[in-house]
Design a protein around this motif. Structure first.
Motif, PDB file in Angstrom:
ATOM      1  N   ASP A 204      41.369 168.129 -48.174  1.00  0.00           N
ATOM      2  CA  ASP A 204      42.319 167.735 -47.147  1.00  0.00           C
ATOM      3  C   ASP A 204      42.874 168.969 -46.454  1.00  0.00           C
ATOM      4  OD1 ASP A 204      42.532 164.980 -46.929  1.00  0.00           O
ATOM      5  OD2 ASP A 204      43.505 164.862 -48.881  1.00  0.00           O
ATOM      6  N   VAL A 205      43.388 168.762 -45.255  1.00  0.00           N
ATOM      7  CA  VAL A 205      43.755 169.907 -44.432  1.00  0.00           C
ATOM      8  C   VAL A 205      44.896 170.734 -45.038  1.00  0.00           C
ATOM      9  CG1 VAL A 205      45.144 168.455 -42.911  1.00  0.00           C
ATOM     10  CG2 VAL A 205      44.341 170.629 -42.102  1.00  0.00           C
ATOM     11  N   THR A 206      45.857 170.101 -45.693  1.00  0.00           N
ATOM     12  CA  THR A 206      46.942 170.901 -46.270  1.00  0.00           C
ATOM     13  C   THR A 206      46.424 171.711 -47.454  1.00  0.00           C
ATOM     14  OG1 THR A 206      47.663 169.024 -47.617  1.00  0.00           O
ATOM     15  CG2 THR A 206      48.807 169.380 -45.559  1.00  0.00           C
ATOM     16  N   VAL A 207      45.479 171.143 -48.198  1.00  0.00           N
ATOM     17  CA  VAL A 207      44.893 171.870 -49.326  1.00  0.00           C
ATOM     18  C   VAL A 207      43.941 172.943 -48.805  1.00  0.00           C
ATOM     19  CG1 VAL A 207      43.541 171.618 -51.423  1.00  0.00           C
ATOM     20  CG2 VAL A 207      45.126 169.820 -50.754  1.00  0.00           C
ATOM     21  N   GLN A 210      45.767 176.028 -48.160  1.00  0.00           N
ATOM     22  CA  GLN A 210      46.054 176.787 -49.389  1.00  0.00           C
ATOM     23  C   GLN A 210      44.837 177.590 -49.828  1.00  0.00           C
ATOM     24  OE1 GLN A 210      46.956 173.700 -52.177  1.00  0.00           O
ATOM     25  NE2 GLN A 210      48.840 173.044 -51.162  1.00  0.00           N
TER      26      GLN A 210
ATOM     27  N   GLU C  72      46.017 162.310 -44.663  1.00  0.00           N
ATOM     28  CA  GLU C  72      45.058 162.876 -45.596  1.00  0.00           C
ATOM     29  C   GLU C  72      44.459 161.779 -46.456  1.00  0.00           C
ATOM     30  OE1 GLU C  72      46.320 167.129 -46.812  1.00  0.00           O
ATOM     31  OE2 GLU C  72      48.122 165.928 -46.844  1.00  0.00           O
ATOM     32  N   SER C  73      43.480 162.134 -47.271  1.00  0.00           N
ATOM     33  CA  SER C  73      42.836 161.112 -48.083  1.00  0.00           C
ATOM     34  C   SER C  73      43.870 160.458 -48.993  1.00  0.00           C
ATOM     35  CB  SER C  73      41.705 161.711 -48.911  1.00  0.00           C
ATOM     36  OG  SER C  73      42.148 162.844 -49.604  1.00  0.00           O
ATOM     37  N   TYR C 273      56.386 166.591 -42.676  1.00  0.00           N
ATOM     38  CA  TYR C 273      54.973 166.453 -43.068  1.00  0.00           C
ATOM     39  C   TYR C 273      54.060 166.684 -41.866  1.00  0.00           C
ATOM     40  CZ  TYR C 273      50.571 164.450 -44.587  1.00  0.00           C
ATOM     41  OH  TYR C 273      49.249 164.266 -44.867  1.00  0.00           O
ATOM     42  N   ALA C 276      53.923 170.335 -41.108  1.00  0.00           N
ATOM     43  CA  ALA C 276      53.082 171.065 -42.057  1.00  0.00           C
ATOM     44  C   ALA C 276      51.595 170.793 -41.795  1.00  0.00           C
ATOM     45  CB  ALA C 276      53.440 170.666 -43.483  1.00  0.00           C
ATOM     46  N   LEU C 277      51.322 169.528 -41.520  1.00  0.00           N
ATOM     47  CA  LEU C 277      49.939 169.122 -41.266  1.00  0.00           C
ATOM     48  C   LEU C 277      49.383 169.880 -40.063  1.00  0.00           C
ATOM     49  CD1 LEU C 277      48.222 166.956 -42.666  1.00  0.00           C
ATOM     50  CD2 LEU C 277      48.993 165.323 -40.962  1.00  0.00           C
ATOM     51  N   LEU C 297      52.138 173.687 -47.930  1.00  0.00           N
ATOM     52  CA  LEU C 297      52.724 172.679 -48.810  1.00  0.00           C
ATOM     53  C   LEU C 297      52.322 172.969 -50.247  1.00  0.00           C
ATOM     54  CD1 LEU C 297      52.169 169.384 -46.855  1.00  0.00           C
ATOM     55  CD2 LEU C 297      54.271 170.684 -47.126  1.00  0.00           C
ATOM     56  N   LYS C 298      53.206 172.625 -51.166  1.00  0.00           N
ATOM     57  CA  LYS C 298      52.880 172.792 -52.580  1.00  0.00           C
ATOM     58  C   LYS C 298      52.009 171.634 -53.025  1.00  0.00           C
ATOM     59  CE  LYS C 298      57.278 172.608 -53.003  1.00  0.00           C
ATOM     60  NZ  LYS C 298      58.648 172.432 -53.430  1.00  0.00           N
ATOM     61  N   GLY C 299      51.069 171.914 -53.880  1.00  0.00           N
ATOM     62  CA  GLY C 299      50.346 170.875 -54.607  1.00  0.00           C
ATOM     63  C   GLY C 299      49.541 169.922 -53.739  1.00  0.00           C
ATOM     64  N   ASP C 300      49.216 168.788 -54.352  1.00  0.00           N
ATOM     65  CA  ASP C 300      48.387 167.785 -53.700  1.00  0.00           C
ATOM     66  C   ASP C 300      49.187 166.531 -53.417  1.00  0.00           C
ATOM     67  OD1 ASP C 300      45.641 169.072 -54.062  1.00  0.00           O
ATOM     68  OD2 ASP C 300      46.432 169.094 -56.098  1.00  0.00           O
ATOM     69  N   VAL C 301      48.542 165.618 -52.703  1.00  0.00           N
ATOM     70  CA  VAL C 301      49.167 164.324 -52.434  1.00  0.00           C
ATOM     71  C   VAL C 301      49.328 163.582 -53.772  1.00  0.00           C
ATOM     72  CG1 VAL C 301      48.930 162.186 -51.141  1.00  0.00           C
ATOM     73  CG2 VAL C 301      47.953 164.283 -50.225  1.00  0.00           C
ATOM     74  N   ARG C 316      56.886 167.384 -52.022  1.00  0.00           N
ATOM     75  CA  ARG C 316      56.207 168.532 -51.424  1.00  0.00           C
ATOM     76  C   ARG C 316      57.005 169.116 -50.258  1.00  0.00           C
ATOM     77  NH1 ARG C 316      50.431 166.729 -49.772  1.00  0.00           N
ATOM     78  NH2 ARG C 316      49.847 168.893 -50.053  1.00  0.00           N
TER      79      ARG C 316
END
Lengths: 366, 332, 359
Positions: A204-207, A210, C72-73, C273, C276-277, C297-301, C316
């Protein structure tokens, strides 16, 4: 000095990684698939090269070729036919003993793959897979030392509680964490060449943001040479110092990232830039796509591989675009002293003509 | 992991109950609905009416079907007595039934035959797994070569040739013509040498059939696994090819093989009917054939129950092995 | 069960504060739309939880516009697409097409509406039956609906093929003879066969190469102009969404977090969000690499099985406060036509910010 310098076969390399006239062909029932057909480039340590192309351009095949992965595990009759030279840190890999190349794999050159879920063995713990990569090149190291090293790297790539997560299995990690673990695995032996094949495409784009940050930081820290292979011009723009654009198994344009983006000199590169919707500006006009589809690698068009899709195929006189393959030529003024890099492109059109088309016809519409 | 085992064990108990219910239904309940007389089937056609009446009473065929079922199940665990006005016979636990034809309980007969069948199945299994998996792996690694084609042609013939053909052929050649292998089945405890000698031919014959299937399965699975990304990763790490194949690829290839192995072994415990008959091995399969010929219903029922239970238990073992191999099963 | 209560809460709040415009311009109206997929366990298929894929969406799609849906997914955007085309039945809430409630229509009830609502799928390889010719595939809607177009099915199919930029001679070919881009054109021709009013496209270009992607985006553009179509385009690629959409809905974990027109969303996003996106998308311009400010952003969804309490983004979010953990922010219009569900919106007018944080 307008054509590409052609060091003779066997000449000593001038760069850390030097690929010369690489050809990788696969025999199939339908004919010979020429995935890579005469590719040359150089890469220094501490630099990042972005290889850009669409599916079937030969970019992934190239990376596996450098790693020597087309020659191992190719059981049965149909082996890839490979020729050319690959010099890594003064050693020629194509003529080297396969076992010697194996010992370089994972130690001097390592790779990050696209989909970290399928690229990790589901039955072994993350820690096991990392320590295995360490122990194979450090036979004198004990299991404890290897585990310590694995935890250290998981920590470095930003896995929380690495001493606990090291015993997890890949399916217990999220997509982004798996890609971090994959990076840790690739870096466990401090490789001098790191190849990342679509490292963020499955994320995903936010990941993705990172992971791109992580790769950039690690490059600074380790000073390795990095090759990033991607179809995403955004990703190369983020990471690469130099860009190599591939089409039909060959390089059509190569140069410093800023030059390739701001003064591209090949119609295919223009097509890529025109095809791309922009996030950074309001765009009400239509996109300017490349017509047609990528070529079949079994029947690569004669002459310039791009000619059937090129809007300017008839500009050079005498139909030369259909009969003669254009060589990479140095772009005048592309020999930018400041950037230190050199800008090359492979097109039959006169350079003044291309400069004019870009500045007058293409750039204003982007 | 513990919860997983408990779940599997619970499922096994349920499965066994279903097996008993279905078997009971086939032999006792369905005849009742179709109007045929189980008692008649129990004694044979030529019995006199008094004997039939006696058996009907002993089996309690006049009682409600649920009560019959209860007696049947409790007999399995506690033993039961077959009582009629004239006489009574005792069938000690586990009572799988009582053969009125031979006037003896089924269980001792079954247990005396079980070692033969287990010897046959076990030995053949070792042979076919080693042979089949090795052939399959080598075939996969040498895909498209002469070796691969030869192995797969032989495997195809192994799958398609009927076992009585290969059995009789091997008997004719190795036993009668060459005289290499010897005679009757001997128990392992009595004489390991002749136990081996008596079983080697049935082993090879049976293993040939199964090895052929396993070779094809292994080849197909191995080829698929070799195309996986994680195999490429293993190579990219610099692992030597024997490690890539032997450790990374084999581990994944074993999963489907285990599944099939569990089913096959379970089914074989019910007797490799054709093999046992062809080689005159006094195993469960042969007993089943004899029982069918004699219309000895309790014996058929006993073999059916044993076979079904063996399949259920073999599947339990496979499920537990899965959990050992695949962490995704264990941890989900 | 908790999720269900959340939804009730939400459904009560939204219509009161933001009445969906039932005006003539709304082709499709969605109110408090919910889809939970039950998770069952054990032999008895006991329900132990639910994937809260879509959890209370309220928006409308206006005639002639393109509504882009990004996320996001796992954000529920594809489920949303299948709900509004009624390939899935909603667990709760209401979907109305041209004022008619279609939320729980059966197969027969939906049949006449299938003409008006069509879907284009992501993967042009698996969505076309490999054993059927192009003619059969594109002509299928006529047979299913029992419609005989003027001049016969074949002629109509050939007209459609031409419309999407394929040659009418491709009529008798099979899908495997086509490239990915051409297959996607076949899928589009099939969707357009019955002259639909609304086309829902789920990731229509994400499986395609960049140069082909542009061809298909342009084609969708042209078809909209020519046929007056209304689009809902679902995609994860924010650049594509910016190019094709008039209005954009941003989804996060089954909720709408922001809904506004394209320019407002990309120039002054209000939800953290969204911000950030947008900042995470790599910009194809190496010169801007150094300058840009990126919010990492920290971490995942988090998992949609047990989404965070309050505002689902609070785990997040760098602006999260205590109120975010306990109170779910309602989707409010902080500016005309700019709805956002946040306790601490960015780029918001002063009054609006004070109003929400106080409440």
């Amino acid at each position: 000095m307008t054509t590409a310098p052609a060091p003779g076969p066997g000449d000593a390399p001038t760069a850390f990684l030097e690929v010369r006239d690489l050809r990788i062909h696969f025999p199939t029932d339908d004919g010979l698939v020429k995935s890579v057909d005469g590719l040359s480039f150089q890469l220094e340590k501490g630099r990042t090269l972005g290889i850009v192309g669409e599916s079937g351009s030969g970019k992934s095949v190239t990376s596996l070729g450098i790693m020597g992965l087309h020659t191992v595990g190719q059981y049965g009759r149909r082996r890839a036919r490979i020729s050319g030279e690959i010099w890594l840190d003064g050693k020629e890999l194509m003529s080297a003993d396969p076992d010697e190349v194996r010992r370089l794999r994972g130690r001097e050159m390592a790779m990050i793959f696209q989909d970290p879920l399928s690229a990790m063995h589901p039955y072994f713990t993350i820690g096991h897979q990392i320590t295995e990569a360490y122990l194979v090149h450090h036979s004198d190291a004990g299991k404890k030392a290897a585990r310590k090293r694995a935890v250290e790297l998981l920590d470095r790539v930003g896995i929380p509680q690495p001493d606990r997560r090291v015993d997890d299995y890949p399916h217990q990690f999220s997509g982004g964490m798996r890609q971090r673990a994959m990076i840790a695995m690739a870096l466990v032996n401090n490789p001098e060449l790191l190849i990342a094949d679509e490292p963020t495409t499955a994320l995903d784009v936010t990941v993705q943001a990172q992971i791109l940050d992580l790769i950039r930081d690690l490059q600074k820290e380790f000073g390795s040479a990095v090759i990033v292979i991607t179809h995403d011009l955004g990703v190369v723009a983020e990471l690469a110092d130099d860009i190599l654009v591939m089409y039909g198994g060959r390089c059509v344009e190569r140069g410093p990232a800023e030059k390739v983006f701001s003064e591209p000199r090949h119609p295919y590169t223009w097509g890529l830039l025109g095809s791309m919707p922009r996030i950074d500006r309001e765009q009400t006009d239509r996109l300017i796509p490349v017509k047609g589809s990528p070529p079949s690698l079994i029947n690569i068009p004669s002459g310039c591989a791009f000619n059937p899709r090129c809007p300017y195929a008839d500009v050079p006189a005498g139909g030369i675009t259909r009969t003669e393959r254009p060589e990479l030529r140095l772009v005048t003024g592309g020999d930018g002293a400041a950037g230190g890099g050199r800008h090359w492109s492979a097109c039959h059109m006169a350079e003044e003509e291309r400069t004019r088309i870009w500045t007058e016809e293409i750039a204003p519409k982007l | 992991m513990f919860a997983y085992i408990v779940r599997r064990l619970f499922a096994v108990i349920v499965m066994l109950l279903v097996v008993i219910l279905v078997t009971f239904g086939i032999f006792f309940a369905i005849p009742k609905f179709t109007g045929s007389d189980p008692a008649l089937m129990y004694v044979g056609k030529q019995a006199d009416p008094a004997a039939i009446e006696g058996i009907r009473e002993k089996l309690g065929l006049g009682k409600p079907i649920l009560e019959q079922f209860w007696n049947f199940v409790s007999g399995l665990f506690a033993g039961r007595d077959y009582v009629s006005a004239n006489d009574s016979v005792h069938c000690p636990a586990p009572c799988f039934g009582y053969s009125f034809r031979h006037e003896s309980p089924i269980w001792p007969e079954l247990t005396s035959r079980l070692p033969v069948t287990l010897s046959l199945a076990g030995g053949a299994c070792v042979l076919w797994v080693t042979g089949g998996v090795l052939t399959g792996v080598v075939s996969a690694l040498k895909r498209g070569t002469v070796w691969d084609r030869t192995a797969m042609t032989v495997a195809l013939s192994g799958v398609s040739l009927p076992i009585y053909f290969t059995a009789l052929l091997s008997l004719a050649v190795f036993k009668y013509k060459l005289g290499w292998v010897g005679g009757e089945y001997t128990s392992f405890a009595d004489d390991p040498g002749s136990w081996f000698g008596g079983l080697i031919l049935p082993w090879v014959t049976l293993a040939f059939l199964y090895a052929a299937m396993y070779a094809r399965l292994t080849r197909a699975t191995m080829l698929e696994v070799l195309g996986e990304d994680y195999i490429r990763t293993a190579r990219a790490k610099g692992l030597a090819e024997p490690v890539v194949i032997g450790k990374h690829a084999m581990r994944s290839t074993m999963t489907p093989i285990l599944t099939v192995l569990g089913m096959d072994l379970g089914a074989l415990v019910g007797g490799a009917i054709l093999t046992e008959t062809a080689f005159s091995l006094p195993g469960l399969g042969q007993a089943a054939v004899a029982a069918i010929n004699e219309r000895d219903l309790p014996m058929i029922l006993g073999v059916t129950l044993i076979t079904a239970s063996a399949v259920v238990f073999a599947n339990l073992v496979v499920d537990l092995l899965y959990a050992v191999i695949d962490p995704r099963v264990r941890l989900s | 069960m908790k999720g269900h209560e959340d939804h009730e809460d939400h459904a009560m709040k939204i219509p009161g504060q933001q009445a969906p415009s039932d005006g003539p311009e709304a082709l499709l109206t969605v109110e408090g739309l919910v889809k939970h997929f039950p998770i069952t366990k054990g032999l008895l298929r006991r329900q132990v939880g639910a994937v809260q894929a879509v959890d209370g969406l309220t928006f409308d799609v206006r005639t002639g516009e393109t509504l882009g849906v990004v996320g996001e997914s796992g954000c529920g955007k594809s489920t949303m697409g299948r709900l509004i085309t009624r390939l899935l039945e909603p667990t709760g809430g209401r979907v109305a097409f041209q004022g008619k409630d279609i939320s729980h229509l059966g197969v027969a009830g939906m049949r006449p509406l299938r003409r008006d609502i069509q879907m284009i799928f992501q993967d042009p390889y698996s969505s076309l039956n490999p054993r059927h010719t192009v003619g059969t595939i594109v002509g299928a809607p006529f047979r299913l609906q029992g419609i005989a177009p003027e001049g016969g099915v074949k002629k109509e199919v050939q007209r459609l093929l031409e419309l999407v930029g394929l040659s009418p001679e491709h009529y008798n070919r099979y899908p495997h003879e086509f490239s990915g881009g051409q297959r996607q054109r076949i899928g589009i021709a099939r969707a357009l066969a019955l002259n639909p009013k609304l086309v829902v496209a789920d990731e229509p270009v994400s499986a395609l190469d960049v140069s082909i992607q542009a061809q298909v985006v342009n084609l969708l553009d042209d078809l909209q102009d020519e046929l007056g179509l209304t689009y809902v385009i679902i995609a994860h690629d924010l650049s594509v969404i910016r190019h094709v959409s008039d209005r954009i809905a941003v989804m996060y974990l089954g909720k709408l977090v922001e809904l506004t027109d394209r320019t407002s969303l990309y120039t002054k996003p209000m939800h953290p969000y969204t911000k950030a996106l947008l900042s995470a998308v790599p910009v194809p311009d190496p010169k801007r690499r150094a300058k840009r400010e990126r919010i990492l952003l920290k971490g995942d969804v988090p998992s949609p099985i047990s989404p965070p309490s309050g505002c689902r983004f609070h785990t997040r979010c760098w602006k999260a406060t205590d109120v975010c953990k306990t109170q779910e922010p309602p989707l409010l219009a902080l500016e005309p036509g700019h709805q956002v569900a946040c306790h601490h919106p960015e780029n918001a007018p002063e009054a609006a910010t004070a109003g929400t944080t106080g409440g």
